[in-house]
Design a protein around this motif. Structure first.
Motif, short mmCIF file in Angstrom:
data_model
loop_
_atom_site.label_atom_id
_atom_site.label_comp_id
_atom_site.label_asym_id
_atom_site.label_seq_id
_atom_site.Cartn_x
_atom_site.Cartn_y
_atom_site.Cartn_z
N VAL A 46 6.50 2.26 8.50
CA VAL A 46 7.59 1.51 7.85
C VAL A 46 7.00 0.23 7.27
CG1 VAL A 46 9.86 0.44 8.12
CG2 VAL A 46 9.24 2.42 9.55
N PHE A 47 7.05 0.10 5.94
CA PHE A 47 6.55 -1.10 5.27
C PHE A 47 7.70 -1.94 4.78
CE2 PHE A 47 2.51 1.25 3.76
CZ PHE A 47 1.71 0.59 4.68
N LYS A 48 7.71 -3.21 5.12
CA LYS A 48 8.65 -4.13 4.47
C LYS A 48 8.06 -4.50 3.12
CE LYS A 48 11.57 -6.24 7.81
NZ LYS A 48 12.57 -5.20 7.91
N VAL A 49 8.84 -4.36 2.06
CA VAL A 49 8.33 -4.72 0.74
C VAL A 49 9.30 -5.66 0.04
CG1 VAL A 49 6.83 -2.73 0.27
CG2 VAL A 49 9.26 -2.55 -0.17
N ASN A 50 8.74 -6.53 -0.76
CA ASN A 50 9.57 -7.44 -1.53
C ASN A 50 10.25 -6.65 -2.65
OD1 ASN A 50 10.26 -9.25 -3.73
ND2 ASN A 50 9.18 -10.83 -2.57
N PRO A 53 6.92 -5.98 -5.32
CA PRO A 53 6.38 -5.20 -4.21
C PRO A 53 4.86 -5.37 -4.07
CG PRO A 53 7.10 -3.78 -6.02
CD PRO A 53 7.55 -5.15 -6.35
N ASP A 54 4.44 -5.49 -2.85
CA ASP A 54 3.03 -5.62 -2.48
C ASP A 54 2.23 -4.39 -2.96
OD1 ASP A 54 0.64 -5.55 -1.05
OD2 ASP A 54 1.54 -6.63 0.64
N GLU A 55 1.24 -4.64 -3.81
CA GLU A 55 0.52 -3.55 -4.44
C GLU A 55 -0.16 -2.62 -3.43
OE1 GLU A 55 -2.84 -3.55 -7.70
OE2 GLU A 55 -1.43 -5.18 -8.05
N GLU A 56 -0.72 -3.25 -2.37
CA GLU A 56 -1.44 -2.43 -1.39
C GLU A 56 -0.53 -1.42 -0.69
OE1 GLU A 56 -3.79 -4.41 1.72
OE2 GLU A 56 -4.58 -5.63 0.05
N LYS A 57 0.65 -1.90 -0.32
CA LYS A 57 1.59 -1.00 0.36
C LYS A 57 2.05 0.11 -0.59
CE LYS A 57 3.22 -4.65 3.44
NZ LYS A 57 4.29 -5.66 3.63
N ILE A 58 2.31 -0.28 -1.83
CA ILE A 58 2.73 0.73 -2.83
C ILE A 58 1.61 1.77 -3.00
CG2 ILE A 58 3.26 1.09 -5.29
CD1 ILE A 58 5.61 -0.13 -3.76
N ASN A 59 0.37 1.30 -3.02
CA ASN A 59 -0.74 2.25 -3.21
C ASN A 59 -0.87 3.22 -2.03
OD1 ASN A 59 -1.41 1.40 -5.74
ND2 ASN A 59 -2.92 -0.09 -5.04
N VAL A 60 -0.65 2.73 -0.83
CA VAL A 60 -0.68 3.63 0.33
C VAL A 60 0.41 4.69 0.18
CG1 VAL A 60 -0.28 3.80 2.84
CG2 VAL A 60 -1.63 1.89 1.91
N LEU A 103 6.31 2.55 -7.37
CA LEU A 103 5.87 3.74 -6.64
C LEU A 103 5.64 4.92 -7.58
CD1 LEU A 103 5.38 5.21 -3.88
CD2 LEU A 103 7.82 5.82 -3.93
N ILE A 104 6.57 5.13 -8.51
CA ILE A 104 6.43 6.25 -9.45
C ILE A 104 5.16 6.05 -10.30
CG2 ILE A 104 7.48 7.52 -11.36
CD1 ILE A 104 10.24 6.38 -10.25
#
Ligand code: AMP
Ligand code: MG
Length: 356
Positions: free
Chosen positions: A9-13, A17-24, A137-138
């Protein structure tokens, strides 16, 4: 459904959105995994729309019948022409006016779209969501994302990441948590393969707004139905399944506001006497009238967008509090009211009382 996955579970703005989390998360989509993500309407349960196996797995996890098609989400206008053929001019007008936004257009599907994604249909529903997390994300996934609402089939749609966690923690790979969604009801589904175009599901873009652009547009009768319509008249397969339903029994009371209040007060009395735990879904303007039961205001009658935003969360809250019977006030079917009443009637299994 097994719940033995280690869900991240990632909290994102929501704005940045935090690029690293989006990339994961995007990497998970690319290798066929499942990522729940926020849109402006509700949270979606996303997979690579072009990966048959991934789509199948998503249907299984959700418990969605295979003939109920899933909306394909894109981040670039041009993707429409990869996913669809014979795109009419009017589609372009609508895209310009309402995208990104809560409008899904149904077009003839191209052959790159697997028929598991379209529920076996030769048409595909496409939309561009208005949410920076969804769009990021897309884009990072470099593929269109098929996503139904991120709830177990039949339950109220998720408007917070907590709702998604309740339904899918341990059975999907990633949940992106960007807080509550803004609109709260799903997109409007508009079929452009018929003349005139037909609204198959009312939603975030209203009939009135579409009429302004299209001139001629009709609302499929199931979208306005107050009772179950015969299966052979079903146009969008999603129409035939029970939807949005809380665990509690739900009765919707429609009509003139004062009459609704009178009827609900009478019903609270009757059902409380029978020993049932009763909840009332009222509005800011009416909430003071009820003295018994668990009473919640879902929003203001003078701004239906507040009711849309809170609708599904409020239904889930009654369940969390162990309410056995929810009595819900109806609202006029204007603007967002059409989508709200469509969801409420379906959620009730068409237990609708009309007072006049
Ligand atoms: P959900 O994914 O839970 O938001 O539901 C998607 C809705 O869009 C369902 O009611 C589907 O039946 C409808 N839908 C998606 N694609 C199509 C299509 N190609 N034709 C008709 N309805 C569609
Ligand atoms: Mg849904």
């Amino acid at each position: 459904m097994k719940r033995d996955l280690k869900t991240i579970v990632f909290k994102v703005n929501p704005e940045n959105p935090d690029e690293e989390k989006i990339n994961v998360a995007a990497e998970v989509i690319r290798r066929g995994g499942i990522v729940a993500f926020p849109t402006e309407t509700v949270y979606g349960l996303g997979v690579d729309a072009l990966n048959k196996e991934a789509v199948k797995r998503m249907y299984e996890v959700k418990g969605r019948p295979p003939d109920n098609p899933t909306i394909v989400h894109i981040a670039e206008f041009n993707d429409v022409y990869r996913l669809a053929v014979d795109v009419p001019e009017v589609a372009e007008e609508l895209m310009k006016r309402f995208w990104p936004g809560p409008l899904t257009i149904v077009l003839k599907a191209s052959n790159i779209v697997p028929r598991v994604t379209t529920g076996g249909l030769e048409t595909v529903g496409i939309r561009m969501p208005k949410h920076n997390v969804a769009l990021a994300l897309i884009k990072a996934s470099k593929t269109p994302i098929a996503a139904p609402s991120a709830n177990i089939a039949g339950k109220p749609s998720p408007t917070t990441a907590q709702h998604v966690i309740q339904d899918f923690y341990g059975s999907i790979d990633v949940i992106l948590d960007a807080g509550p969604t803004k609109i709260g009801v799903e997109s409007t589904v508009l079929d452009l393969t018929t003349k005139p175009p037909q609204i198959l599901r009312p939603g975030g873009v209203t009939y009135e707004e579409l009429k302004e652009v299209l001139g001629d547009v009709i609302i499929h009768k199931a979208a306005k139905a107050k009772e179950n319509i015969p299966i052979d008249e079903v146009k969008s397969p999603g129409m035939k399944y029970r939807h949005y339903a809380p665990k509690a029994e739900l009765i919707v009371v429609e009509g003139e506001t004062n009459k609704i209040i009178e009827e609900i007060k009478k019903l609270i009395n009757e059902y409380s006497k029978m020993g049932r735990k009763v909840g009332v879904m009222a509005t800011d303007e009416t909430v003071k009238n009820y003295e018994m039961g668990i009473v919640k205001s879902v929003g203001s009658r003078s701004d239906l967008s507040t009711i849309a935003r809170n609708l599904f969360r409020t239904l889930r809250e009654f369940d969390d509090e162990g309410v056995e019977l929810i009595l819900a006030e109806g609202v006029p079917e204007e603007g967002l009211g059409l989508a709200i009443m469509n969801r409420l009637r379906k959620a009730s299994g068409y237990k609708v009382i009309h007072v006049s």
